[in-house]
Each structure stands twice: as C-alpha cells, then as structure tokens.
Design an enzyme around this catalytic site. Structure first.
Site, PDB file in Angstrom:
ATOM      1  N   GLU A  18       0.850  -1.199   0.000  1.00 10.24           N
ATOM      2  CA  GLU A  18       0.000   0.000   0.000  1.00 10.24           C
ATOM      3  C   GLU A  18       0.887   1.250   0.000  1.00 10.24           C
ATOM      4  OE1 GLU A  18      -4.091  -1.159   2.159  1.00 10.24           O
ATOM      5  OE2 GLU A  18      -2.570  -0.420   3.523  1.00 10.24           O
ATOM      6  N   CYS A  22     -10.696   2.552   6.507  1.00 12.51           N
ATOM      7  CA  CYS A  22     -10.066   3.872   6.658  1.00 12.51           C
ATOM      8  C   CYS A  22     -10.598   4.905   5.667  1.00 12.51           C
ATOM      9  CB  CYS A  22      -8.552   3.745   6.521  1.00 12.51           C
ATOM     10  SG  CYS A  22      -8.019   2.849   5.048  1.00 12.51           S
TER      11      CYS A  22
HETATM   12 ZN   LIG Z   1      -7.881   4.275   3.294  1.00  8.27          ZN
END
Ligand SMILES: [Zn+2]
Length: 808
Positions: A331, A415
């Site tokens: 990520e 998130c």
């Molecule tokens: Zn996120």
C-alpha cells in the site's frame, strides 16, 4: 537530539510561566501563511459545493451508521463494560485500529457542524462521546482492542500496552482522536471530547519522551504528530508540541528503539530522509506532521528533508491523477518511475494525506505549486474514491480497469470512507490564506470567504463554473477601503505544465495565456511563486475577472515510466480524462488515440451529474477470423473521477498512441463465452476468462481470481456452457505473489465435468501441473458436458489464485 528537546521544553516552560506574551517577546515561529478557517468559507454551490452538500446530507450519516452497524461503537460499549467489571468480552470488529474510524467520523461531523447548525447531529455526537468517555481507562489510556479483554487482546495489539506499537496502532488511534476532538471543540465550543483528548495526551506525554524511564518508541502508523500539533494550537500547552517533535526526532533513531524499517519510515532519522518510502498513508501523515513541527519550531532542517522527499514524489512517484503509493503489496511507494496503471494502488487515504501535506507545504512557503498538486489530487485521485451517490467508495484508484472494479459502501478495513467524509467537509478550509497584506486565493469555486487581513475585514465572493471553464469572477468587498494584494493562483496547467517536474508534459503548447482584469481593465502581472499578485486600494464592489484558458491537452510521461510508454493521457483544466467501456461499446484497451485528430470539449449537463466530455477519433483494433482488423471510430472521454458509475467495464487513462501498445479485442473462446463462478470467498472470478494472458504468475495488471485470506481449504471454479460441449483439454495459469503476498500455486487440483447432477473426474492423460509463470495444460479423454469444474486444494499455510483458465 535529547538535548534539543530539553532545550525546547525549557523555552516553552519559561514562556508559559511568563504569562501573556509581552510586547518585547520575539514572535513564536509558525506557518508563513495563515489559513482562512473553514467556518469563514462558504462553498455555496458549484463543483465542490454540490459535493459538500451530499457529504453533509448523505455521507456523514452513512459512515456514522456503518460505525454503528459494524460494531465499531459496540467496541466502546464493550470496553466500558469491561472497566465496570465485565469479563470475557470479545472485540467485535476485525482490526485493532477500528476505533480510529469512529474518531474520523466525529471529525467529519464536526466540520459539518462548523458549516451549519444541526442539533440532531450534535446530540448524536454527544452520545458517542459519552460512550468513548466510558471506555477510557482511569489513567487516560483508550484503545478498545485491549480494554475489552486485557488478558486476551487482539494479536496485533500485543500482550501489553505499547509492546507491539509497530503494528498495534495505539498511538495512531490517539492521533485521530485528537484531530476529532479539536474539530469538535472548534465547531461546538464544547469541551466534552477535548477533555478526553487532553487526558489521553497528558498520559501519553508522561509515558513517552526523552527522560529516564520514559518510552522512546515511535508510532507504527503516524498521525499523532499532526493531532498533537492541533491540540497544542487550541490549548497552548507546549508539552504537546514537544511530544510531536519527540515522535518526529525519535524516528529512525536506533538508540531509542528497534527500528521498524522503511515500511514505517523508520529507517533513518527524518532529517536525513530524502526519498518517499513505505506505506503511503503513513508517509504522507508523517510528512504533514513534520511540516507542522518545522513551522512551529522554525527548524529549517525538517523542511530541507521535506523538500527532498517532495521532489522525489513529484519527480518519480506520482500518478498523473495526483495519487501516490503505486505498490499494492505494501500500500505504498514503489521504486522510482514504477507507476503501473491497472494495478495502480493510489489509495484514497494516501491521496488525502498527500493533499493535506501539500497544503501545509503551501502554508510554509506561499508557493502555488503545492496547491496545484492539492488541486490535481482532489479533482482526480481523491474524487475517484467518492461515488456520486455519497455512499460508495473506492479504496485503490487504478488508472485502468478490465472491468473488475466497483465502488462499495464500506470496507472491513474502513479507513477510506470516513476520511473522504472529513476531507470533503473540510475543503473550504484549504481555499484561502493570509500573509500580512497578501490574500491567497487557492481554490476556484462558487461561494464566499470572510477574510481578516492586516488592512481589515474583506469579503470575497466567487462566481464560476470551474472546472468546466476557467472563468472566475471575484467580487471584493472590504468593510472600508483597504490596500492589500490579492494573490490569485495561476495553476501550473494554465502555464503549460501539468506537474512541477519532468514526470509529465503536454504534447502541444497552449496558444492562449491566462489573464486577469480588474473592473473590466486587463492588469499586467508578473507571477510571484505561481500567483498573479494584484495590489491596489480595494473598494466595495471591485470585480476581478480571472481567465484561465482550458484547451484539451495530450499528456506524455517521462520515458522512464515504462507503463506509459507509447501512450498519452488527455487533460483539460485540472481534470484528467479517461475512456470507459460504457461509451465505447465495451472495450477501451484496443483503442489507439489518433495523434492528429482534434480533441474537443462538449458540455453534457445530463451525463454523470453534469460533465464536460472530450470527443475525438480513435482507431479500434480487433481480431476477426484470425486477422487483425482496425476501424476508425468516434471517441468520447469522461473525467476520470466520474468512472465506474455506469456498471462495471473497461477503463483507461493512458491511451495507446501506436498499434503495438494497444490490446486488440481477442476473438471469443469457449472459456470467454462460458458463465464463470467460483466457491465462496473467491474474488475477481471474471478475470480467469478475460483472455488477458499474464506476463507471469505475479502479474497484478491483468486481473486474477484469488481466495485470500482463505488457506488450506478446497475451493472450486466452474465454467457453465450454454449447450453440451465437447471438451478434452484444460489449461490453468496460476497466480502466485511470492515476495509480496500470501498466494502460492495450489497443493493439488483436479478437473471434473458435470454429468446430469453428478460431478465426475475427467480421465487425464498426464499430471495436474502447478508450474509458475506458465499455462499448466492437462489433456483428458473427450467428454461432452454442460459444465467443467476445477477443484483446487490450497496449500496449508497459503492461499491460491488463477490468472487465466482456458478450455478446449
Ligand atoms: Zn484508506
């Protein structure tokens, strides 16, 4: 380093003891530019105003409901029960950082309250805050993943407080709580949440620090640095700034703790870091916090490091859309120039973090190039993550799709949706700034701003259809005649430069130049750090007209970006465009953009909530009866942010400009025309018959089916044919992401065909292969069947997946 912190602490203690600043005190360092606060900016309509309305009406309530429905609020209730003596409780969600979603949602709702009163929303927040208060341990520690059952916390939380901070997100959750509490206090004037943040921060300040007996750890996931600075600003408590500085300085210092490494930006002291590395959200939150600390300490070394990292991203690691963090496996940031399109990660949160950092870099410097990137990121990579209905989101935002992507209302790791909700609500707070007699206009959008300048109060009112055209009218209304300089951002794209680096460039030069008129008269200006400075004695009703010509541009990437070689993208104004299957009869990867055909803008008020499309001509390639054939066809491009609103389908930002780069539509096969299904938990099943041959088992660009995180189970994938079909061969190309993820070639597999309602094994002539990077072909005694199934035994400790599956 330790000494520096002590010196700073002494300074602050002395300053605090001295009481209100005397006239002789030197001014405290801070950002060069002061932002005009959110509550003074009203985005009454226009592009962002419309989105803010949806955020306030739909998104914020949606993410609040998700926090309730997915047990995130329940976790606080369970922790409160445990503190009252309940035993054996079980954390009710998946991740130890799930508390942070609740905090971000409160932050979003607080910005909404700062924009307009909403007693029902305020009451609901108070109810949540009471639950949070009840979940706080007596010493100020708050982290439901441990408090619910301290004897059996989540594995990622570690057996005791702080011992696994690299993964636990204890400090991360605290940081989001501070940001939310400050926003809530500023919006409502209430101290109920702020008091909790202060209690927690005081506790963390006692626990962490340079003194003997204090922990010298750093957060595994940054954000607390920004949170502490916000807390410092509203309370004036210098210990919070000192603690933020401590967390910055301790990073990469092996004397204090065992370093986490590049993933967490904990490989080198921050002031020695020169490249963007690791997890992109972590990184950009850190850089934001460091920029805050640099501003408030006046320590130039931090900004020198930030400048280098900023150059590294904008020169080598930035998508044209303003997204960062190309590598899905971490990520985060991949190597320089490694910017794949279909597998491009560009997490929505990473774009938000990058925008927040660029805004801070602007505040530190008064340079428009940072707000240019803020603009690019927000209109493209960010907005792609936010569905027009207000309740659907993307986590990654790739620049090409084979049709596997679809926005969803929520994620297990959630998130992004709360982050979208807070960023949209807060947008007006990034629009304007003040520095002495200069007023910065960064955002072009219909609305008003009440600005406190050195020369008195001024109201600015904007009227514009931006980003659909580049004409902006700003009516200036000072309370009394006032002399100041209006600094109007002239975006890099209007100066012939998509980004402030050589990573991307326009293929053609623009003919028309930006212009500014005051009360109808053209004003000559020399750009000052990207702004047109308009200085005069302003009177009520003075009219500024800004004209930013918006030709359609073809964009070319630096030749080092292999993924964009032989390709061009299309932009107009701040918007990146894309082609989508819905407009092109299904395929877009087969299109070659005609280098000479004119590209024209056309307003389509009824399409996708009103967009300006770009039309032109392309050459489409396909195979027909074994021959490659081509035809000219009209091309319609839509803004990239608007993709994936008309069902799943192909999408592309970087168009082939030469036939060799395009991917001709293949002829249909037995596999591609079959209906494909798989056992529960499999993701991306359509990819196995999309006729995209992978370049290797670890190819993330062509789509694949996988069963991660399942391990050791037996799974299946199946083709159903429209009619009984003669079959004698099957070939499987396994997905295997060794080195990045947890998928491996399977332990074993077999093929079965359907006979009536029974599944019978085929009589294979050879072994069922599990080679990587190749098709594993099994020939078998011919059968006639309506369905073929593969049964796949996953390895005991790994998952598995399939790139492509052919049948004959
Ligand atoms: Zn996120």
């Amino acid at each position: 380093m330790t000494t520096r912190v002590r010196v700073l602490l002494c300074f602050f203690i002395a300053a605090a003891l001295a009481g209100p600043a005397a006239a002789a005190d030197p001014p405290k360092p801070d950002y060069a530019v002061t932002a005009v606060p959110l509550s003074s900016v009203n985005l009454t309509g226009g592009f962002w105003g419309a989105r803010q309305k949806i955020d306030l009406a739909v998104t914020i309530r949606h993410v609040m409901k998700e926090c309730e429905d997915t047990n995130r609020i329940r976790n606080f209730e369970l922790a409160a029960a445990a503190l009252k003596g309940a035993t054996g409780g079980k954390f009710a969600t998946a991740y130890a950082f799930d508390d942070s979603d609740v905090y971000k949602v409160i932050e979003a709702a607080s910005y909404a309250l700062a924009l307009r009163p909403d007693p029902a929303l305020e009451k609901d927040l108070d109810a949540w805050i009471a639950k949070i208060a009840a979940a706080m341990e007596p010493d100020g520690y708050i982290y439901t993943a441990r408090t619910i059952n301290p004897a059996k916390p989540l594995r990622m939380s570690g057996p005791t407080r702080w011992v696994n901070e690299e993964e636990s997100h204890e400090l991360y959750c605290a940081g989001h709580m501070y940001e939310a509490a400050v926003a809530h206090f500023q919006a409502t004037g209430k101290r109920n949440f702020l008091a909790l943040a202060i209690k927690n921060a005081d506790f963390i300040d006692k626990t962490f620090g340079p003194a003997k007996g204090q922990l010298k750890l750093v957060p595994g996931h940054e954000v607390i640095e920004m949170g502490l600075v916000k807390l410092y600003r509203v309370t004036g408590e210098p210990r919070y700034l000192a603690l933020a500085k401590f967390f910055v300085d301790e990073r990469g210092d092996a004397a204090g703790h065992k370093l986490y490494g590049t993933y967490n930006q904990d490989h080198l002291p921050v002031v020695q870091q020169t490249e963007a590395v690791g997890h992109a959200v972590r990184a950009a939150y850190l850089y934001s916090g460091v920029t805050d600390v640099a501003a408030l300490t006046g320590d130039r070394r931090y900004l020198d490091a930030m400048d280098k990292i900023w150059d590294d991203i904008v020169g080598k690691k930035l998508y044209l859309t303003g997204g960062i963090g190309a590598a899905g496996g971490i990520e985060g940031f991949g190597p320089a120039y490694d910017l794949p399109n279909p597998s491009g990660y560009a997490e929505t949160c990473a774009t938000i973090a990058y925008a927040l950092w660029n805004w801070r870099m602007f505040l530190a410097s008064g340079d428009a190039k940072y707000m240019d990137l803020f603009e690019r990121a927000s209109y493209n990579a960010f907005l792609s993550g936010y569905g027009m209905s207000g309740d659907a989101f993307f986590y990654p935002n790739p620049l090409a799709s084979h049709g596997q992507h679809e926005r969803t209302p929520w994620f297990t790791c959630a998130c992004c949706p709360p982050n979208v909700a807070r960023f949209i609500a807060e947008l007006g707070g990034f629009a304007y700034g003040v520095r002495g007699d200069k007023v910065y206009v960064n955002m072009f959008n219909e609305g008003t701003a009440d600005v406190d300048t050195a020369a008195g109060k001024v109201r600015l009112a904007q009227a514009t259809a931006y980003p659909w055209d580049g004409n902006v009218k700003i009516t200036v209304a000072p309370e009394t005649e006032a002399t100041f300089t209006l600094m109007i951002r002239v975006p890099g794209w209007a100066q012939g430069r998509p980004v402030p680096s050589d990573l991307y460039r326009y293929a053609e030069e623009a003919k028309d130049k930006p212009a500014v008129k005051v009360n109808g008269k053209t004003v000559a200006f020399a750009l000052e750090k990207g702004y047109a400075p308009i200085a005069r004695a302003w009177k009520k009703g003075d009219l500024v007209e800004v004209v930013l010509p918006m030709p359609v541009h073809r964009v070319l990437a630096n030749p080092n970006v292999k993924a964009d070689a032989g390709r061009a993208a299309v932009e107009r104004g701040p918007l990146v465009y894309c082609a989508e299957g819905a407009d092109e009869g299904g395929a877009v990867g087969n299109l070659v953009l005609d280098g000479k055909a004119a590209l024209k803008a056309a307003a389509k008020p009824d399409l996708l909530n009103g967009v300006t499309v770009i039309t032109g001509e392309a050459t489409a390639y396909r195979y027909k009866a074994g021959q490659l054939v081509s035809e000219k066809k009209p091309l319609t491009l839509i803004p990239y942010y608007a993709w994936a609103h008309r069902g799943k389908g192909e999408m592309e930002v970087w168009f082939a400009t030469e036939p060799g780069t395009a991917r001709p539509v293949p002829e249909p096969t037995l596999a591609s025309t079959a209906k494909v299904t798989c056992s529960a938990g499999g993701k991306g099943v359509e990819a196995v018959h999309d006729l995209y041959d992978p370049t290797g088992s670890n190819d993330h660009d062509r789509g694949y089916l996988h069963w991660w995180p399942k391990k050791g189970t037996t799974e299946w994938v199946q083709y159903d044919f429209a009619a009984p079909t003669a079959l004698s061969e099957t070939s499987v190309y396994w997905f295997d992401d060794t080195g990045e993820g947890e998928c491996r070639v399977p332990a074993s597999w077999t093929a079965l065909y359907r006979d009536g309602d029974k599944w019978l094994p085929v009589k294979s002539a050879g072994p069922y292969g599990t080679a990587k990077d190749a098709f594993n072909t099994v020939k078998f005694a011919p059968v006639t069947a309506t369905a073929l199934r593969l049964e796949i035994k996953l390895p005991d400790k790994f998952s598995a997946g399939i790139q492509e599956w052919k049948v004959k």
